[in-house]
Design a protein around this motif. Structure first.
Motif, mmCIF file in Angstrom:
data_model
loop_
_atom_site.group_PDB
_atom_site.id
_atom_site.type_symbol
_atom_site.label_atom_id
_atom_site.label_comp_id
_atom_site.label_asym_id
_atom_site.label_seq_id
_atom_site.Cartn_x
_atom_site.Cartn_y
_atom_site.Cartn_z
ATOM 1 N N SER A 82 0.870 -1.186 0.000
ATOM 2 C CA SER A 82 0.000 0.000 0.000
ATOM 3 C C SER A 82 0.901 1.228 0.000
ATOM 4 O O SER A 82 1.733 1.393 0.891
ATOM 5 C CB SER A 82 -0.910 0.007 1.233
ATOM 6 O OG SER A 82 -1.818 -1.063 1.190
ATOM 7 N N SER A 84 1.543 5.397 -2.259
ATOM 8 C CA SER A 84 0.923 6.514 -2.970
ATOM 9 C C SER A 84 1.854 6.939 -4.097
ATOM 10 O O SER A 84 3.069 6.723 -4.042
ATOM 11 C CB SER A 84 0.652 7.699 -2.028
ATOM 12 O OG SER A 84 1.857 8.181 -1.461
ATOM 13 N N LEU A 101 -2.597 4.090 -3.761
ATOM 14 C CA LEU A 101 -2.771 2.895 -4.581
ATOM 15 C C LEU A 101 -2.170 1.680 -3.900
ATOM 16 O O LEU A 101 -1.393 1.793 -2.943
ATOM 17 C CB LEU A 101 -2.140 3.074 -5.964
ATOM 18 C CG LEU A 101 -0.615 3.036 -6.071
ATOM 19 C CD1 LEU A 101 -0.196 2.502 -7.439
ATOM 20 C CD2 LEU A 101 -0.022 4.425 -5.859
ATOM 21 N N GLU A 133 -3.074 -0.576 -8.718
ATOM 22 C CA GLU A 133 -4.510 -0.408 -8.486
ATOM 23 C C GLU A 133 -4.784 0.830 -7.629
ATOM 24 O O GLU A 133 -4.637 0.786 -6.399
ATOM 25 C CB GLU A 133 -5.065 -1.663 -7.800
ATOM 26 C CG GLU A 133 -6.565 -1.626 -7.555
ATOM 27 C CD GLU A 133 -7.046 -2.884 -6.849
ATOM 28 O OE1 GLU A 133 -7.426 -2.784 -5.666
ATOM 29 O OE2 GLU A 133 -7.014 -3.964 -7.469
ATOM 30 N N PRO A 134 -5.183 1.944 -8.242
ATOM 31 C CA PRO A 134 -5.519 3.139 -7.461
ATOM 32 C C PRO A 134 -6.720 2.891 -6.549
ATOM 33 O O PRO A 134 -7.655 2.173 -6.911
ATOM 34 C CB PRO A 134 -5.854 4.186 -8.528
ATOM 35 C CG PRO A 134 -5.182 3.690 -9.769
ATOM 36 C CD PRO A 134 -5.263 2.187 -9.684
ATOM 37 N N ASP A 135 -6.687 3.475 -5.353
ATOM 38 C CA ASP A 135 -7.819 3.352 -4.432
ATOM 39 C C ASP A 135 -9.037 4.131 -4.929
ATOM 40 O O ASP A 135 -10.173 3.771 -4.632
ATOM 41 C CB ASP A 135 -7.421 3.855 -3.035
ATOM 42 C CG ASP A 135 -6.359 2.976 -2.392
ATOM 43 O OD1 ASP A 135 -6.071 1.887 -2.937
ATOM 44 O OD2 ASP A 135 -5.814 3.383 -1.338
ATOM 45 N N THR A 141 -6.858 1.036 -13.313
ATOM 46 C CA THR A 141 -5.874 0.038 -12.872
ATOM 47 C C THR A 141 -5.002 -0.350 -14.060
ATOM 48 O O THR A 141 -5.473 -0.429 -15.195
ATOM 49 C CB THR A 141 -6.595 -1.197 -12.313
ATOM 50 O OG1 THR A 141 -7.306 -0.823 -11.133
ATOM 51 C CG2 THR A 141 -5.613 -2.301 -11.968
ATOM 52 N N PHE A 181 -2.700 5.781 -14.820
ATOM 53 C CA PHE A 181 -3.704 6.186 -13.833
ATOM 54 C C PHE A 181 -4.712 7.176 -14.421
ATOM 55 O O PHE A 181 -5.102 8.132 -13.761
ATOM 56 C CB PHE A 181 -3.034 6.833 -12.614
ATOM 57 C CG PHE A 181 -1.992 5.978 -11.971
ATOM 58 C CD1 PHE A 181 -2.192 4.625 -11.784
ATOM 59 C CD2 PHE A 181 -0.797 6.532 -11.557
ATOM 60 C CE1 PHE A 181 -1.229 3.831 -11.188
ATOM 61 C CE2 PHE A 181 0.178 5.745 -10.955
ATOM 62 C CZ PHE A 181 -0.043 4.393 -10.768
#
Length: 208
Positions: A82, A84, A101, A133-135, A141, A181
């Motif tokens: 996890s 950024s 992400l 995989e962006p939050d 993704t 992204f």
């Protein structure tokens, strides 16, 4: 490909392997990843910028199974981080300069103990895919090919238990013609051919 699909692929690949392996080792691990920057072009392909990934904790599972030749093992690596992503001088979207992400790796390859044992010093190499995989669901993704090369040491604690220390480099390839992204009219594109992450990890190997 979502998180559940990754898990299903991992177990599907392991199920046919276990019956033919002389020994199987499961190693949950925790580590820390440091990343290089990624060069990108922004709107109109006229401005250059860099994406920086925040260094952070990682964790996952490594599965090994003995091969016929002493000291050689097959290896399946699954890692999760996890973090950024931040642009040095630009924005991913109006008002958004940073994206949280999760980075996944699912890779397959081998491990080799030069001494012909199942413990001691080793080198490893695996090949597979990185998932970015962006939050935030507004951003896409991305999946990219990845290669990991590492070395480490397994300390023999008991016949079926080892302490595994790893240092590995994870190189993810990038396509300069692809966006990053992005959603809708985003025009950020890769310039770098790839980026490198260095991961130091530790875990317990339980052998069956």
């Amino acid at each position: 490909m979502n998180r559940q699909t990754f898990t299903a692929i991992l177990f599907a690949l392991l199920l046919p392997v276990a019956p033919v392996a002389a020994d199987l080792g499961l190693s949950p691990f925790a580590g820390y990843r440091m990343s290089s920057s990624v060069d990108v072009k922004t709107a109109g392909a006229s401005n250059r910028d860099q994406i920086d990934f925040r260094d952070s904790v990682s964790h996952g599972l490594v599965v090994n199974f003995d091969l016929d030749e002493p000291g050689k093992q097959g290896e399946v690596y699954f890692g999760r981080q996890s973090t950024s992503a931040r642009l040095d001088d630009g924005l991913f979207a109006p008002g958004i300069g940073s994206i949280d992400l999760t980075i996944y790796q699912l890779q397959f390859g081998g491990l080799y103990f030069p001494g012909g044992q199942s413990h001691g010093g080793f080198v490893s190499g695996v090949l597979g895919v990185t998932r970015l995989e962006p939050d935030d669901s507004r951003f896409e993704t991305d999946h990219r090919a990845a290669l990991s090369i590492g070395a480490g040491y397994q300390f023999l604690l008991a016949e079926q238990l080892r302490l595994r220390l790893d240092l590995r480099g994870v190189y993810t390839t990038l396509n300069s013609s692809g966006s990053v992204f992005c959603s809708g009219g985003c025009e950020i594109r890769f310039v770098s051919s790839g980026y490198l992450q260095v991961e130091a990890g530790a875990g317990l190997v339980v052998r069956f």
